[in-house]
Enzyme design. Structure first.
Site, PDB file in Angstrom:
ATOM      1  CE  LYS A   1      -3.637  -2.705   2.058  1.00 47.66           C
ATOM      2  NZ  LYS A   1      -4.846  -2.771   2.868  1.00 47.66           N
TER       3      LYS A   1
ATOM      4  CG  HIS B   1      -6.861  -3.189  -2.651  1.00 42.41           C
ATOM      5  ND1 HIS B   1      -7.437  -2.413  -1.673  1.00 42.41           N
ATOM      6  CD2 HIS B   1      -6.212  -4.188  -2.016  1.00 42.41           C
ATOM      7  CE1 HIS B   1      -7.124  -2.928  -0.486  1.00 42.41           C
ATOM      8  NE2 HIS B   1      -6.383  -4.005  -0.672  1.00 42.41           N
TER       9      HIS B   1
ATOM     10  N   GLY C   1      -7.393  -4.914   7.404  1.00 42.38           N
ATOM     11  CA  GLY C   1      -6.818  -4.012   8.403  1.00 42.38           C
ATOM     12  C   GLY C   1      -7.582  -3.962   9.713  1.00 42.38           C
TER      13      GLY C   1
ATOM     14  CB  SER D   1      -7.031  -9.541   9.357  1.00 40.10           C
ATOM     15  OG  SER D   1      -7.464  -8.193   9.464  1.00 40.10           O
TER      16      SER D   1
END
Ligand code: 13P
Length: 258
Positions: free
Chosen positions: A11, A95, A173, A212
């Site tokens: 990212k 994404h 996240g 995650s």
């Protein structure tokens, strides 16, 4: 299990010197796993070329986090697949952060996918439902729409040219990964959708889970029949975590061989 693919999506993290140093560190730590697993890192565009050169001759591949649908022209701030062709191996398309924060539509993603494949980039196409859609029981409908629209009219030469990353938005996240069963079930749906579009190739195409993924849950995810790897965000920024995820994947591959 198909040959797994572990991709690290950096990212918008690291400066150029930090990214380069980190890539060299990964090279030392991850290289030894490359005979069993494909490893890809997706650094920010500004450091891609530098990292590509630093990793030349090493089995870790690199990818861009995004690319435009045109080869060139008045598209300020964009990077074209033509610019990446020949030295960058992968591109991530669709994404959820691109969809949500930059308003990318299914139709645009279809054009990006076609453009990337035209330049022989391998594509990781991300799909996934939001928390609202998940709670409303609309996962299958959303995934079907996103996937069918993105691959509309797409022809593949090889199953490795297109991988799908299933990333439930609510798991990104948040520290709340999807359960292996839930991920596997949704990824089974993705496999059936791929069969509609890419009959012959679908059984060999890779479907990754993202959201995650950590060293603690990697093994239980990779053990699922439809999970062929992972698209890792936060944990890909820490060499020990990323390495452990790759190592867990290798262990699953090895345990399935015996
Ligand atoms: P996290 O692994 O930080 O949840 O991010 C997942 C992701 O968005 C990878 O593309």
């Amino acid at each position: 299990m198909r040959r797994p693919l572990i991709a690290g999506n950096w990212k918008m993290h690291f400066t150029v010197p930090e990214g380069l140093e980190y890539a060299l560190r990964l090279r030392r730590e991850v290289e030894r796993y490359a005979s069993a697993v494909d490893v890809v890192i997706l650094p920010p565009a500004v450091m891609l070329w530098e990292i590509a050169n630093a990793l030349r001759g090493c089995p870790i591949e690199i990818g861009a986090q995004n690319a435009a649908w045109e080869d060139q022209g008045p598209f300020t701030g964009e990077i074209s697949p033509k610019m990446l062709a020949g030295w960058c191996h992968y591109v991530l398309i669709g994404h959820s952060e691109r969809r949500q924060l930059f308003n990318e539509t299914d139709e645009e993603l279809n054009r990006k996918l076609q453009a990337a494949l035209r330049h022989r980039l391998k594509v990781i196409l991300a799909v996934g439902e939001t928390l609202d859609e998940y709670e409303a029981g609309r996962t299958a409908e959303v995934i079907t729409r996103q996937l069918d629209a993105a691959v509309y009219g797409v022809e593949l030469e090889s199953p490795i040219d297109l991988s799908i990353a299933y990333e439930p938005v609510w798991a990104i996240g948040t520290g709340r990964a999807a359960t292996p069963d839930y991920a596997n079930e949704t990824m089974g749906l993705i496999r059936r959708l791929l069969e509609k579009s890419f009959k012959r190739l679908a059984s060999e195409m890779r479907i990754l889970y993202g959201g995650s993924v950590t060293p603690a849950n990697a093994r239980s995810l990779m053990e699922q029949s439809e999970i062929d790897g992972a698209l890792v965000g936060g944990a890909s920024l820490k060499a020990p975590d990323f390495t452990q995820i790759i190592q867990a994947t290798v262990e699953v591959v090895q345990s399935q061989r015996v």
